[in-house]
Design an enzyme around this catalytic site. Structure first.
Site, short mmCIF file in Angstrom:
data_model
loop_
_atom_site.label_atom_id
_atom_site.label_comp_id
_atom_site.label_asym_id
_atom_site.label_seq_id
_atom_site.Cartn_x
_atom_site.Cartn_y
_atom_site.Cartn_z
N GLU A 1 0.84 -1.19 0.00
CA GLU A 1 0.00 0.00 0.00
C GLU A 1 0.89 1.25 0.00
OE1 GLU A 1 -1.88 0.03 3.81
OE2 GLU A 1 -2.49 2.12 3.65
N ASP B 1 -0.76 -1.48 6.12
CA ASP B 1 -0.67 -1.00 7.50
C ASP B 1 -1.60 -1.81 8.40
OD1 ASP B 1 1.09 0.95 6.81
OD2 ASP B 1 -0.42 2.54 6.63
N ASP C 1 -3.71 -0.96 10.52
CA ASP C 1 -4.76 -0.13 11.12
C ASP C 1 -6.04 -0.29 10.29
OD1 ASP C 1 -4.30 1.22 8.81
OD2 ASP C 1 -3.52 3.04 9.73
N ASP D 1 -7.54 1.64 8.09
CA ASP D 1 -7.37 1.93 6.67
C ASP D 1 -6.65 0.81 5.96
OD1 ASP D 1 -8.72 4.21 6.43
OD2 ASP D 1 -6.98 5.57 6.37
#
Ligand code: 0RA
Length: 645
Positions: A434, A512, A514, A516
């Site tokens: 990403e 990541d 998290d 998102d």
């Protein structure tokens, strides 16, 4: 036959039986598919199937499955109870024959309409052979009978242990830990998904699941009860609950053609995906087969005829293909076949030739009636088909561009790909990363011999809501096709994959840790699931697991992947500072290599599909329009988890 000869015969048979059970223990995978998590759960399905058979024969309406505290499983039904009288040929009780002879299950009850019986139709004796301990309890003729076994061998003849008003059979087994690869630990979710599916496929049976290992906030055992009054149409509503349906009613039919019971339910929705789920004797045939061909044939011919007669196609400048009739269609086809022949790589493709015509005729009859009785819905459906044909022409052009680019070697690879030096696909890995900045770190940190990096820009296209041609026109998606060396589409099947030139056998999604990041990982997975599902099925797709914490004290430092590990480190170090990693970008190249990319130390999770029908529902929910169920799901399952559906 003389008495001697009879004895000889009997002992020869019992030796054969013993050999049968020995063989199951020597080659368990031949009977239950594998000795991993899947095979373990298969034991439960095998036992439940016997009770389902009893229910389908009209003798039972309740089945209860219990995961006991020690991870043994109990399955209880209120059927007739397995007979316990002495079996003439074998000289032992019928119960013992059923439990200890491979392939004996129910054979002496020719009247019962018996078609189910697990993936391989192997019967409960296989479960017995693979259990360190099994107990069968029969409630019959006012008496409770019992027999216990160890690794398939009866410990004593059937005995009566008391009186009862109940009727039925209960089997409790403890899977043998010397047979299975991993710990004997049943997944509530996996069992619950399968039992729910069974309740839709076999209407009007109460199926319960109780987990005695865990309690909820109220102090009650975790449990669910499944019951479907109308079967497949309810299954469709459950699967398609997060999609917008084009018509108010689910189209449903049930009948028998040439001795093949056929049940179909279908509905069109506003999506562009085709969702066909087919079952034979309650087994998901995800490679399809003759029943699915029959459905397609019946659907296409009937809708085509109707559309032509209605005059709606008169001014059309392009042809209508089979695919067009199935865009935005969710359908379930369930047939019962007496002697199914399963083919294909995973033995989930029905081969029986006679089934095609049976299903095709059944579908034609039902659909013709439906269209005539519901002209408004008919019009909506034909309009959808015409739109799909229009979009297909646009998609064909876009797809040809993907193919042309892929075919070109070397120069055809996307500019953003940092390829690896080696070319043997089995040794090579590609990281889909990403964002450009994390991509840069990964490029520095990797072993360039066998690790390639493809950075993906921000949020990739949500293929769940996009038309096919938009998917093929999307640059990030085109880059994935070309980098992976995968081509798509033949004349017959616009989504057929060609994996012959696949360039990497490990495809690692690295995002990541998290919300998102997990959203982006889910978008990428949705794309793989809808457009490259075979990659997942072949076990090529992984999710990288970057650490969440770095704990430091003086010269000591270590990474932690969850709170428990973090706290353990703090305790071990006697205090220290904690750094919380919010994204890949907060790590430098060396840290990223050490924790997430180095095959010696990293943990990656292979993405698997446990239940294709449920996976389909979950993706439509995660990526669909409705926000609340998605939020609830993500909150419940935290980051990534449960993506290995
Ligand atoms: C054959 C004959 C009969 C019952 C069953 C099989 C039977 C098997 C299982 C396995 C799990 N639950 C079951 N319930 C019943 C009985 C035939 C008769 O009573 O006439």
């Amino acid at each position: 036959m003389s008495e001697d000869a009879k004895n000889q015969q009997y002992s020869a048979d019992s030796i054969q039986a013993l050999e049968g059970m020995e063989h199951v223990r020597k080659r368990p995978s031949m009977y239950i598919g594998d000795v991993g998590v899947r095979g373990l759960h298969h034991l439960v399905y095998e036992v439940v199937d016997n009770s389902i058979d009893e229910a389908m024969a009209g003798h039972c309406d309740t089945i209860d499955v219990v995961i006991n505290e020690d991870n043994s499983i109990s399955v209880k039904d209120n059927g007739r109870g397995i007979p316990v009288d002495i079996h003439k040929k074998e000289g032992v009780s019928a119960l013992e024959v059923v439990m200890t002879k491979i392939g004996a299950g129910g054979k002496f009850d020719k009247d019962s309409y018996k078609v189910s019986g697990g993936l391989h139709g192997v019967g409960v004796s296989v479960v017995n052979a693979l259990s360190s301990k099994l107990k069968a309890t029969v409630y019959r003729d006012g008496t409770i009978y019992e027999q216990e076994y160890e690794r398939g061998k009866a410990l004593y003849p059937v005995k009566s242990i008391g009186k009862t008003e109940e009727r039925g059979t209960m089997v409790t087994f403890k899977a043998d830990e010397t047979i299975f690869q991993s710990e004997i630990d049943f997944s509530y979710e996996t069992l619950s998904t399968r039992l729910r599916e069974l309740s839709f496929l076999n209407k009007r049976i109460k199926i319960g699941l109780i987990d005695k290992r865990n309690k909820d906030e109220k102090g009650e055992f975790i449990q669910e009860h499944f019951y479907s009054e109308i079967g497949l149409p309810e299954f469709i509503r459950y699967l398609d609950g997060n999609r917008e349906q084009l018509t108010a009613e689910v189209i449903a039919m049930e009948g028998e053609k040439n001795g093949v019971p056929v049940e179909v339910a279908m509905v069109y929705n506003t999506s562009y995906n085709e969702n066909l789920h087919s079952y034979v004797n309650n087994i998901n045939t995800h490679e399809g087969g003759t029943h699915l061909s029959g459905f397609r044939r019946g659907l296409t011919s009937t809708l085509k005829k109707y559309a032509e007669q209605s005059g709606m196609l008169d001014k059309l400048k392009f042809d209508i293909a089979g695919d067009d009739f199935r865009e935005g269609l969710t359908a379930i086809i369930s047939v019962k076949v007496q002697e199914p022949q399963f083919e294909g790589q995973t033995k989930t493709k029905l081969g029986n030739r006679e089934v095609t015509a049976a299903v095709s005729q059944a579908v034609s009859e039902m659909l013709t009636d439906y269209l005539e009785e519901n002209p408004n819905d008919a019009k909506i459906i034909v309009q959808k088909v015409i739109l799909a044909a229009q979009a297909r022409h646009a998609a064909k052009k876009a797809r040809e561009m993907v193919q042309r680019k892929t075919v070109m070697s070397g120069g055809g690879l996307p500019g953003k790909l940092s390829d690896c030096a080696w070319t043997d696909p089995e040794k090579c890995e590609i990281f889909l990363v990403e964002g450009d900045s994390a991509g840069g770190t990964a490029k520095l940190g990797r072993d360039r011999n066998f690790q390639a990096i493809l950075p993906l820009r921000g949020k990739i296209l949500n293929v769940e809501k996009a038309m096919q041609h938009k998917v093929f026109e999307n640059e990030e998606i085109r880059n994935m096709f070309t980098a992976l060396g995968v081509t798509i589409g033949t004349e017959e099947d616009s989504k057929a994959l060609n994996l012959e030139k696949l360039r990497y056998h490990k495809i690692v999604i690295m995002c990541d840790a998290d919300v998102d990041g997990s959203h982006i990982a889910t978008l990428i997975l949705t794309f793989f699931f809808r457009y490259m599902r075979e990659l997942i099925e072949e076990g090529y797709v992984f999710i990288a697991a970057p650490p969440l914490y770095l704990v430091k004290k003086g010269a000591k430092k270590a990474y932690a992947w969850n709170e428990k590990e973090r706290d353990a480190l703090v305790e071990e170090f006697g205090g220290g500072t904690i750094q919380r990693y919010k994204g890949l970008g907060e790590m430098n190249a060396i840290q990223l290599w050490d924790t997430t990319m180095n095959p010696e130390f990293r943990t990656m999770r292979r993405v698997t599909i446990d239940n294709g029908t449920e996976a389909d529902r979950v993706f439509s929910m995660l990526m669909g329009d409705d926000v609340p169920p998605r939020r609830e799901f993500i909150e419940k399952n935290a980051i990534y988890a449960k993506i290995d559906i």
